[in-house]
Design a protein around this motif. Sequence first.
Motif, PDB file in Angstrom:
ATOM      1  N   HIS A   1      -0.687  -1.642   1.494  1.00 18.67           N
ATOM      2  CA  HIS A   1       0.072  -2.338   0.449  1.00 18.67           C
ATOM      3  C   HIS A   1      -0.524  -3.721   0.190  1.00 18.67           C
ATOM      4  O   HIS A   1      -0.716  -4.138  -0.966  1.00 18.67           O
TER       5      HIS A   1
ATOM      6  N   ASP B   1      -3.824  -4.015  -1.865  1.00 20.66           N
ATOM      7  CA  ASP B   1      -3.588  -3.988  -3.315  1.00 20.66           C
ATOM      8  C   ASP B   1      -3.212  -5.386  -3.796  1.00 20.66           C
ATOM      9  O   ASP B   1      -3.792  -5.923  -4.752  1.00 20.66           O
TER      10      ASP B   1
ATOM     11  N   TRP C   1      -1.918   1.111  -3.766  1.00 24.35           N
ATOM     12  CA  TRP C   1      -0.508   1.398  -3.474  1.00 24.35           C
ATOM     13  C   TRP C   1       0.322   1.476  -4.752  1.00 24.35           C
ATOM     14  O   TRP C   1       1.169   2.363  -4.911  1.00 24.35           O
ATOM     15  N   SER C   2       0.081   0.542  -5.652  1.00 24.23           N
ATOM     16  CA  SER C   2       0.868   0.486  -6.882  1.00 24.23           C
ATOM     17  C   SER C   2       0.670   1.706  -7.767  1.00 24.23           C
ATOM     18  O   SER C   2       1.453   1.940  -8.692  1.00 24.23           O
TER      19      SER C   2
ATOM     20  N   HIS D   1       1.984   5.299  -5.075  1.00 26.99           N
ATOM     21  CA  HIS D   1       3.389   5.382  -4.640  1.00 26.99           C
ATOM     22  C   HIS D   1       4.274   6.091  -5.661  1.00 26.99           C
ATOM     23  O   HIS D   1       5.403   6.457  -5.356  1.00 26.99           O
TER      24      HIS D   1
ATOM     25  N   ASP E   1       8.673  -0.060  -0.027  1.00 27.85           N
ATOM     26  CA  ASP E   1       8.793  -0.706  -1.334  1.00 27.85           C
ATOM     27  C   ASP E   1      10.071  -1.551  -1.409  1.00 27.85           C
ATOM     28  O   ASP E   1      10.064  -2.675  -1.926  1.00 27.85           O
TER      29      ASP E   1
ATOM     30  N   TYR F   1       9.561  -4.702   0.804  1.00 25.27           N
ATOM     31  CA  TYR F   1       8.718  -5.698   0.132  1.00 25.27           C
ATOM     32  C   TYR F   1       9.477  -6.371  -1.015  1.00 25.27           C
ATOM     33  O   TYR F   1       9.306  -7.574  -1.251  1.00 25.27           O
TER      34      TYR F   1
END
Length: 500
Positions: free
Chosen positions: A39, A42, A81-82, A85, A140, A143
């Motif tokens: 994560h 990214d 990751w973006s 996911h 997610d 974060y």
Amino acid sequence: MITGELKNKIDSLWDIFAAGGIVNPLTVIEQITYLMFIHDLDDADNTKAKECAMLGLPFESIFADEVDIAGRKVNGKSLKWSVFHDFPAGRMYSVMQDDVFPFIKNLHTDKNSAYAKYMDDAIFMIPTPLVLSKVVDSLDEIYDLMSKDQSADVRGDTYEYLLSKISQSGLNGQFRTPRHIISMMVQLMQPTPEDVICDPACGTSGFLITAAEYLKKYRKEDIFFNKQKKDHFMNHMFFGYDMDRTMLRIGAMNMMTHGIESPYIEYRDSLSDQNQDKGKYSLILANPPFKGSLDYDSVSADLLKVCKTKKTELLFIALFLRMLRVGGRCACIVPDGVLFGSSKAHQAIRKALIEDNRLEAVISMPSGVFKPYAGVSTGILIFTKTGHGGTDKVWFYDMQADGLSLDDKRAPIAENDIPDIIERFQNREKEADRERTEKPFFVEKSEIAENGYDLSINKYKKVEYTPVEYPPTSEILADLKQLEAEIAKGLTELEGMLSE
């Protein structure tokens, strides 16, 4: 410490692993660390792109249009990751297992680097697409909550809470030095672009990362616009040693996420003959583990020459003096016993600091600083290696508050001595006339030597007693007689009421 919704989300994430059959806390920590690293890669890539655009520097994303993975060409964007996911669980799992994980294992081109060394045996152990999907969704949410939290080090606090679960599970627990204490020590020492910085008990590399962030903030032009200094910053400035491979792996990933391409992070028992470093570093920042006593056979012989002891807290100070180059500086955390212990070894190490080198400051910290994981009283020693003395007087500071309550809750409070400590330490020449009833004051070397090199602040601090004036004895006796008469009268009235 973290509380409330964020704590509950982390507990829920832990439960997802348990439900998926992963119950070893070290394995859970490692798997979460890998995913957090993915994560953060990214985020770091996006941040670096913005910084390069702002500074007018060329930028090449690690997520190139095409990435070579085991001879296969893979779309680099799918490794972000973006992007992944949002994939369906089955596709996300195959991308993670077949592409993302091999990508991060081979991310560093230097196969002798710390990152390559400790990622080489990393294994993706999440068992099913459903578990991975739940874990990714949970991270997610975590974060998202961390981004909304305005506290100074919510990421560090989150990691500390994860690490606390190791000790809760009955294994060898680790706790990090609170980030605001690390930050204070780094600001006190003011690292320069020329420094070679070491933490001989680095754990997750908190001191090294904070020193790097300090340099990025205050010496950005020196680091990024001087080719030689940039190479030094990226490849030759940071050294960390530890005996826990999990911590080393986390530390290497942490350093790389923070933009340090090749830190020297190595498995090493710093107190043993395995560590041959001598006169190598210009700055040491450390909070080494003080786990009691070692066998003489396991300790480097030249450390025992400085102070013959089995106590790690004394041996580490001897080690710092050996590892520093002449002119090198050190800020280290020690348990209070180091400051006032009366054994020959205790006095010998303090004498070495004062008579053979330049002891600059002793900062006494309140016992709650390391709560809820430890309640021991500690201090910070700041000294410079000279090899020929130089101590004329020592600056003491009685820290009474660090911005957080000193109980297990560690809730934010208004009282905070840290800004005052930093400001006064950097301007110690203005402190000469301070009274010993104040928080900071100087003590002459001769007085310290006369007291067996005792560095306990209570030995020198003066307490102001405010005299209390009491009324004459005859007046107190008269008041007591009056009170006694009122009680007797009240009892008589009560008896009359009961007889009616």
